[in-house]
Design a protein around this motif. Sequence first.
Motif, mmCIF file in Angstrom:
data_model
loop_
_atom_site.group_PDB
_atom_site.id
_atom_site.type_symbol
_atom_site.label_atom_id
_atom_site.label_comp_id
_atom_site.label_asym_id
_atom_site.label_seq_id
_atom_site.Cartn_x
_atom_site.Cartn_y
_atom_site.Cartn_z
ATOM 1 N N GLY A 252 4.360 54.560 -19.516
ATOM 2 C CA GLY A 252 3.345 54.421 -20.558
ATOM 3 C C GLY A 252 2.918 55.723 -21.197
ATOM 4 N N PHE A 253 3.479 56.846 -20.752
ATOM 5 C CA PHE A 253 3.038 58.135 -21.264
ATOM 6 C C PHE A 253 4.110 58.848 -22.075
ATOM 7 N N MET A 254 5.179 58.149 -22.397
ATOM 8 C CA MET A 254 6.218 58.757 -23.217
ATOM 9 C C MET A 254 5.786 58.804 -24.678
ATOM 10 N N GLY A 255 6.165 59.848 -25.363
ATOM 11 C CA GLY A 255 5.931 59.898 -26.798
ATOM 12 C C GLY A 255 4.919 60.907 -27.273
ATOM 13 N N THR A 256 4.361 61.727 -26.367
ATOM 14 C CA THR A 256 3.376 62.715 -26.826
ATOM 15 C C THR A 256 4.034 63.809 -27.672
ATOM 16 N N ASP A 257 5.366 63.834 -27.715
ATOM 17 C CA ASP A 257 6.079 64.824 -28.537
ATOM 18 C C ASP A 257 6.289 64.337 -29.964
ATOM 19 N N ALA A 258 5.778 63.165 -30.307
ATOM 20 C CA ALA A 258 6.045 62.578 -31.621
ATOM 21 C C ALA A 258 5.691 63.528 -32.756
ATOM 22 N N GLY A 259 4.541 64.184 -32.642
ATOM 23 C CA GLY A 259 4.112 65.086 -33.708
ATOM 24 C C GLY A 259 5.103 66.200 -33.956
ATOM 25 N N ALA A 260 5.766 66.668 -32.906
ATOM 26 C CA ALA A 260 6.717 67.766 -33.044
ATOM 27 C C ALA A 260 7.911 67.355 -33.894
ATOM 28 N N HIS A 261 8.304 66.087 -33.849
ATOM 29 C CA HIS A 261 9.476 65.627 -34.600
ATOM 30 C C HIS A 261 9.168 65.400 -36.079
ATOM 31 N N LEU A 262 7.894 65.443 -36.440
ATOM 32 C CA LEU A 262 7.521 65.347 -37.853
ATOM 33 C C LEU A 262 6.850 66.635 -38.319
ATOM 34 N N ALA A 263 7.207 67.738 -37.666
ATOM 35 C CA ALA A 263 6.585 69.025 -37.972
ATOM 36 C C ALA A 263 6.844 69.479 -39.397
ATOM 37 N N GLU A 264 7.935 69.019 -39.982
ATOM 38 C CA GLU A 264 8.283 69.442 -41.339
ATOM 39 C C GLU A 264 7.679 68.533 -42.394
ATOM 40 N N PRO A 267 1.353 69.767 -43.474
ATOM 41 C CA PRO A 267 1.010 71.137 -43.831
ATOM 42 C C PRO A 267 0.588 71.948 -42.604
ATOM 43 N N ASN A 268 0.863 73.227 -42.649
ATOM 44 C CA ASN A 268 0.474 74.159 -41.596
ATOM 45 C C ASN A 268 0.877 73.653 -40.208
ATOM 46 N N PRO A 269 2.156 73.385 -40.003
ATOM 47 C CA PRO A 269 2.588 72.780 -38.738
ATOM 48 C C PRO A 269 2.380 73.671 -37.517
ATOM 49 N N MET A 270 2.357 74.978 -37.708
ATOM 50 C CA MET A 270 2.169 75.869 -36.564
ATOM 51 C C MET A 270 0.807 75.656 -35.909
ATOM 52 N N VAL A 271 -0.148 75.147 -36.672
ATOM 53 C CA VAL A 271 -1.488 74.867 -36.147
ATOM 54 C C VAL A 271 -1.688 73.380 -35.907
ATOM 55 N N ASN A 272 -1.275 72.560 -36.878
ATOM 56 C CA ASN A 272 -1.574 71.131 -36.806
ATOM 57 C C ASN A 272 -0.738 70.374 -35.769
ATOM 58 N N VAL A 273 0.532 70.730 -35.635
ATOM 59 C CA VAL A 273 1.365 70.025 -34.649
ATOM 60 C C VAL A 273 0.861 70.254 -33.221
ATOM 61 N N PRO A 274 0.556 71.499 -32.825
ATOM 62 C CA PRO A 274 -0.033 71.674 -31.491
ATOM 63 C C PRO A 274 -1.335 70.901 -31.301
ATOM 64 N N LYS A 275 -2.138 70.817 -32.361
ATOM 65 C CA LYS A 275 -3.375 70.034 -32.269
ATOM 66 C C LYS A 275 -3.068 68.567 -31.987
#
Length: 398
Positions: A252-264, A267-275
């Motif tokens: 049930g905890f798979m998928g927390t990396d989803a934001g990283a795959h839409l980093a492009e 805007p401002n992915p260096m800040v927003n994706v880690p958030k």
Amino acid sequence: MSNITTEDGMDKANTMHRENNTDDLELEAQGYKRAMPRRFSLLSLLSLSFALTASWNGFGSAIGTGLAEFSASGVLWTLIIAATMSWIVSLGMAELSSAYPNSGAQYYWSFRVAAPEWAPFASYVSACVSTAGWWLGNASVANFIAAMILAMVKISIPEYTIHPWHQWLLYTAVLWLAVAINVFGSRFVPLFSKFFLYFSLASLLATIIAILACAAPNFQKASWVFGDTTNSTGWDNKGLLFILCLLNNAYGFMGTDAGAHLAEEIPNPMVNVPKVIVSGSYFPQIPWPFALACLFVTVDVERVIAPPSGLPLIEIYYQATGSKAATIALLAAFALCMFGCATANIAGSSRQIWAASRDNAFPGSRWWSQVSPRFQMPLNAAVLSAVFTMANSTLTKS
């Protein structure tokens, strides 16, 4: 007043344009050019991550297996351990995404952080494992949705006979509907994601209140919920059963990396994706109240472990509410939340394949690395994900 408004709008547009230019330059420094619009905001990407993780739905779909392996206390306490492990891994991914905001995520990170002699191998293995994980994860989600729909029909029409091909047709329909939303509704995927965030949270709260209110005061003993470790598998190795129960809850905890795959696409992915990743790493805490509610309303444990319908969650809901109508309503909400997961999976898996194919990581990369000019998303990669997942089910059934 109109002049001020116009100037404010122009200033905002100019600021966004400058930010996009900076983001594009950072991407070009990695060796790539932006191919898709940055249509996601921080909230919409966080919503997509929440929909994909679907932690309380993942727990609910696998609760029967956990109960059989290590009973209630095993399910409850390994849930906390699995959530903590997920949180630690998510923090690591957030750090990597801040340094390398790239849609390839693990594939690209492996190449950048590995020793030069191992970098190509580590990157290729990561690409294959990640892609397979996306596909298999979506297969399990689509299969569970199909099973839930058929179970609801069976509850409504007792004389109805479920055949395997019925489930396969629904399974296939779920997959292609998720693809259709990602393709034809590509501009609205951020909006869909926010809908699933709000709907899932509301459904979770409503479900917990409903099953507790309907079951009161006929609750399971607290000693069983927090302390029972009886296993129903016939195995004697409790250490192994504990590990299996832990792995079951980790689903049930798979998928927390989803934001990283839409980093492009933000805007401002260096800040927003880690958030997004760090915020999303707290979602795994959500299943715990749901788990407590499900365990306290479980009166007949044997029927949950071996439910007549094949789905333990149905038995839990029915034992709590005593009503077929209420059970169907709760299942329908659960299934819709799971469909949000399927839709987000297609979004994430298509970006994973597309990003790796830019570097010729897969056979046919020339096709999978294409972005549709009309829909502004990796159409071929999305179709590939659905085709493979559907074919995998066909081979399994045969």
